[in-house]
Design a protein around this motif. Structure first.
Motif, PDB file in Angstrom:
ATOM      1  N   GLY A   1       0.799  -1.220   0.000  1.00  0.00           N
ATOM      2  CA  GLY A   1       0.000   0.000   0.000  1.00  0.00           C
ATOM      3  C   GLY A   1       0.831   1.270   0.000  1.00  0.00           C
ATOM      4  N   ILE A   2       1.989   1.216  -0.668  1.00  0.00           N
ATOM      5  CA  ILE A   2       2.829   2.405  -0.778  1.00  0.00           C
ATOM      6  C   ILE A   2       3.008   2.751  -2.259  1.00  0.00           C
ATOM      7  CG2 ILE A   2       4.049   1.964   1.389  1.00  0.00           C
ATOM      8  CD1 ILE A   2       6.400   0.919  -0.246  1.00  0.00           C
ATOM      9  N   ALA A   3       3.468   3.959  -2.519  1.00  0.00           N
ATOM     10  CA  ALA A   3       3.668   4.401  -3.897  1.00  0.00           C
ATOM     11  C   ALA A   3       4.805   3.623  -4.551  1.00  0.00           C
ATOM     12  CB  ALA A   3       3.974   5.887  -3.930  1.00  0.00           C
ATOM     13  N   GLU A   4       4.585   3.235  -5.784  1.00  0.00           N
ATOM     14  CA  GLU A   4       5.604   2.485  -6.516  1.00  0.00           C
ATOM     15  C   GLU A   4       6.877   3.315  -6.689  1.00  0.00           C
ATOM     16  OE1 GLU A   4       6.146   0.248 -10.817  1.00  0.00           O
ATOM     17  OE2 GLU A   4       4.131   0.726 -10.118  1.00  0.00           O
ATOM     18  N   THR A   5       6.763   4.626  -6.739  1.00  0.00           N
ATOM     19  CA  THR A   5       7.937   5.489  -6.883  1.00  0.00           C
ATOM     20  C   THR A   5       8.718   5.625  -5.578  1.00  0.00           C
ATOM     21  OG1 THR A   5       6.559   7.432  -6.460  1.00  0.00           O
ATOM     22  CG2 THR A   5       6.940   6.831  -8.774  1.00  0.00           C
ATOM     23  N   TYR A   6       8.078   5.363  -4.451  1.00  0.00           N
ATOM     24  CA  TYR A   6       8.722   5.459  -3.143  1.00  0.00           C
ATOM     25  C   TYR A   6       9.645   4.272  -2.879  1.00  0.00           C
ATOM     26  CZ  TYR A   6       9.097   5.544   1.986  1.00  0.00           C
ATOM     27  OH  TYR A   6       9.562   5.540   3.272  1.00  0.00           O
ATOM     28  N   LEU A   7       9.235   3.090  -3.278  1.00  0.00           N
ATOM     29  CA  LEU A   7       9.971   1.872  -2.933  1.00  0.00           C
ATOM     30  C   LEU A   7      11.410   1.856  -3.469  1.00  0.00           C
ATOM     31  CD1 LEU A   7      10.033  -0.778  -1.443  1.00  0.00           C
ATOM     32  CD2 LEU A   7       8.859  -1.845  -3.371  1.00  0.00           C
ATOM     33  N   PRO A   8      11.662   2.170  -4.741  1.00  0.00           N
ATOM     34  CA  PRO A   8      13.065   2.138  -5.172  1.00  0.00           C
ATOM     35  C   PRO A   8      13.926   3.179  -4.457  1.00  0.00           C
ATOM     36  CG  PRO A   8      11.648   2.928  -6.942  1.00  0.00           C
ATOM     37  CD  PRO A   8      10.760   2.454  -5.838  1.00  0.00           C
ATOM     38  N   ARG A   9      13.349   4.313  -4.143  1.00  0.00           N
ATOM     39  CA  ARG A   9      14.103   5.337  -3.416  1.00  0.00           C
ATOM     40  C   ARG A   9      14.405   4.875  -1.992  1.00  0.00           C
ATOM     41  NH1 ARG A   9      10.860  10.342  -6.010  1.00  0.00           N
ATOM     42  NH2 ARG A   9      12.071  10.384  -7.940  1.00  0.00           N
ATOM     43  N   LEU A  10      13.461   4.149  -1.407  1.00  0.00           N
ATOM     44  CA  LEU A  10      13.690   3.574  -0.077  1.00  0.00           C
ATOM     45  C   LEU A  10      14.816   2.542  -0.159  1.00  0.00           C
ATOM     46  CD1 LEU A  10      10.962   2.530   2.406  1.00  0.00           C
ATOM     47  CD2 LEU A  10      12.962   1.135   2.039  1.00  0.00           C
ATOM     48  N   GLU A  11      14.756   1.670  -1.171  1.00  0.00           N
ATOM     49  CA  GLU A  11      15.778   0.642  -1.345  1.00  0.00           C
ATOM     50  C   GLU A  11      17.163   1.248  -1.558  1.00  0.00           C
ATOM     51  OE1 GLU A  11      13.161  -3.031  -3.219  1.00  0.00           O
ATOM     52  OE2 GLU A  11      14.592  -2.009  -4.503  1.00  0.00           O
ATOM     53  N   GLN A  12      17.224   2.407  -2.207  1.00  0.00           N
ATOM     54  CA  GLN A  12      18.498   3.075  -2.487  1.00  0.00           C
ATOM     55  C   GLN A  12      18.999   3.913  -1.315  1.00  0.00           C
ATOM     56  OE1 GLN A  12      17.585   5.288  -6.012  1.00  0.00           O
ATOM     57  NE2 GLN A  12      17.280   3.445  -7.236  1.00  0.00           N
ATOM     58  N   GLY A  13      18.209   3.994  -0.248  1.00  0.00           N
ATOM     59  CA  GLY A  13      18.636   4.699   0.939  1.00  0.00           C
ATOM     60  C   GLY A  13      18.316   6.180   0.968  1.00  0.00           C
ATOM     61  N   HIS A  14      17.492   6.647   0.036  1.00  0.00           N
ATOM     62  CA  HIS A  14      17.116   8.062   0.007  1.00  0.00           C
ATOM     63  C   HIS A  14      16.103   8.404   1.091  1.00  0.00           C
ATOM     64  CE1 HIS A  14      19.328   8.794  -3.669  1.00  0.00           C
ATOM     65  NE2 HIS A  14      18.773   7.717  -4.189  1.00  0.00           N
ATOM     66  N   TYR A  15      15.353   7.415   1.544  1.00  0.00           N
ATOM     67  CA  TYR A  15      14.336   7.615   2.577  1.00  0.00           C
ATOM     68  C   TYR A  15      14.518   6.583   3.677  1.00  0.00           C
ATOM     69  CZ  TYR A  15      11.835  10.204  -1.075  1.00  0.00           C
ATOM     70  OH  TYR A  15      11.493  11.083  -2.067  1.00  0.00           O
ATOM     71  N   GLN A  16      14.090   6.940   4.878  1.00  0.00           N
ATOM     72  CA  GLN A  16      14.039   6.000   5.997  1.00  0.00           C
ATOM     73  C   GLN A  16      12.570   5.672   6.246  1.00  0.00           C
ATOM     74  OE1 GLN A  16      16.590   4.492   7.625  1.00  0.00           O
ATOM     75  NE2 GLN A  16      17.837   5.457   6.048  1.00  0.00           N
ATOM     76  N   PRO A  17      12.199   4.403   6.177  1.00  0.00           N
ATOM     77  CA  PRO A  17      10.791   4.036   6.348  1.00  0.00           C
ATOM     78  C   PRO A  17      10.327   4.176   7.793  1.00  0.00           C
ATOM     79  CG  PRO A  17      12.130   2.073   6.199  1.00  0.00           C
ATOM     80  CD  PRO A  17      13.042   3.246   5.938  1.00  0.00           C
ATOM     81  N   THR A  18       9.055   4.489   7.954  1.00  0.00           N
ATOM     82  CA  THR A  18       8.463   4.513   9.290  1.00  0.00           C
ATOM     83  C   THR A  18       8.227   3.075   9.749  1.00  0.00           C
ATOM     84  OG1 THR A  18       6.197   4.521   8.458  1.00  0.00           O
ATOM     85  CG2 THR A  18       7.259   6.685   8.775  1.00  0.00           C
ATOM     86  N   ILE A  19       7.941   2.905  11.017  1.00  0.00           N
ATOM     87  CA  ILE A  19       7.626   1.575  11.544  1.00  0.00           C
ATOM     88  C   ILE A  19       6.405   1.008  10.832  1.00  0.00           C
ATOM     89  CG2 ILE A  19       6.860   0.303  13.599  1.00  0.00           C
ATOM     90  CD1 ILE A  19       9.821   1.034  13.644  1.00  0.00           C
ATOM     91  N   ASP A  20       5.419   1.851  10.576  1.00  0.00           N
ATOM     92  CA  ASP A  20       4.215   1.408   9.872  1.00  0.00           C
ATOM     93  C   ASP A  20       4.562   0.896   8.476  1.00  0.00           C
ATOM     94  OD1 ASP A  20       1.284   1.159   9.488  1.00  0.00           O
ATOM     95  OD2 ASP A  20       1.617   2.766   8.023  1.00  0.00           O
ATOM     96  N   THR A  21       5.390   1.633   7.760  1.00  0.00           N
ATOM     97  CA  THR A  21       5.795   1.206   6.416  1.00  0.00           C
ATOM     98  C   THR A  21       6.607  -0.078   6.480  1.00  0.00           C
ATOM     99  OG1 THR A  21       5.772   3.486   5.616  1.00  0.00           O
ATOM    100  CG2 THR A  21       7.043   1.903   4.329  1.00  0.00           C
ATOM    101  N   LEU A  22       7.521  -0.176   7.438  1.00  0.00           N
ATOM    102  CA  LEU A  22       8.305  -1.410   7.593  1.00  0.00           C
ATOM    103  C   LEU A  22       7.404  -2.609   7.867  1.00  0.00           C
ATOM    104  CD1 LEU A  22      11.425  -0.366   9.688  1.00  0.00           C
ATOM    105  CD2 LEU A  22      11.388  -1.223   7.341  1.00  0.00           C
ATOM    106  N   THR A  23       6.403  -2.407   8.711  1.00  0.00           N
ATOM    107  CA  THR A  23       5.471  -3.486   9.035  1.00  0.00           C
ATOM    108  C   THR A  23       4.720  -3.939   7.792  1.00  0.00           C
ATOM    109  OG1 THR A  23       5.248  -2.652  11.279  1.00  0.00           O
ATOM    110  CG2 THR A  23       3.519  -4.140  10.506  1.00  0.00           C
TER     111      THR A  23
END
Length: 65
Positions: A32-54
């Motif tokens: 339930g997250i944006a498809e554009t957010y996930l690769p940036r998260l994987e590349q370390g541009h963002y730190q996920p919240t606990i909710d997103t990690l869950t």
């Protein structure tokens, strides 16, 4: 068994996704997250919240440490 011992949350998410042969789109949709957010998260541009990690852990069928 794949080694999921990446250094960052993003690396670990990417390794889990690849080891299960899942696409960015499939994991993002299931989590339930944006498809554009996930690769940036994987590349370390963002730190996920606990909710997103869950939600990502559930989408990837893995447990949180």
């Amino acid at each position: 068994m794949a080694n999921l011992q990446g250094n960052t949350a993003g690396e670990r998410i990417r390794l889990a996704r690849i080891s299960k042969n899942l696409t960015l789109a499939a994991v993002a949709r299931q989590a339930g997250i944006a498809e554009t957010y996930l690769p940036r998260l994987e590349q370390g541009h963002y730190q996920p919240t606990i909710d997103t990690l869950t939600r990502l852990a559930k989408a990837l069928s893995v447990s949180l440490p």
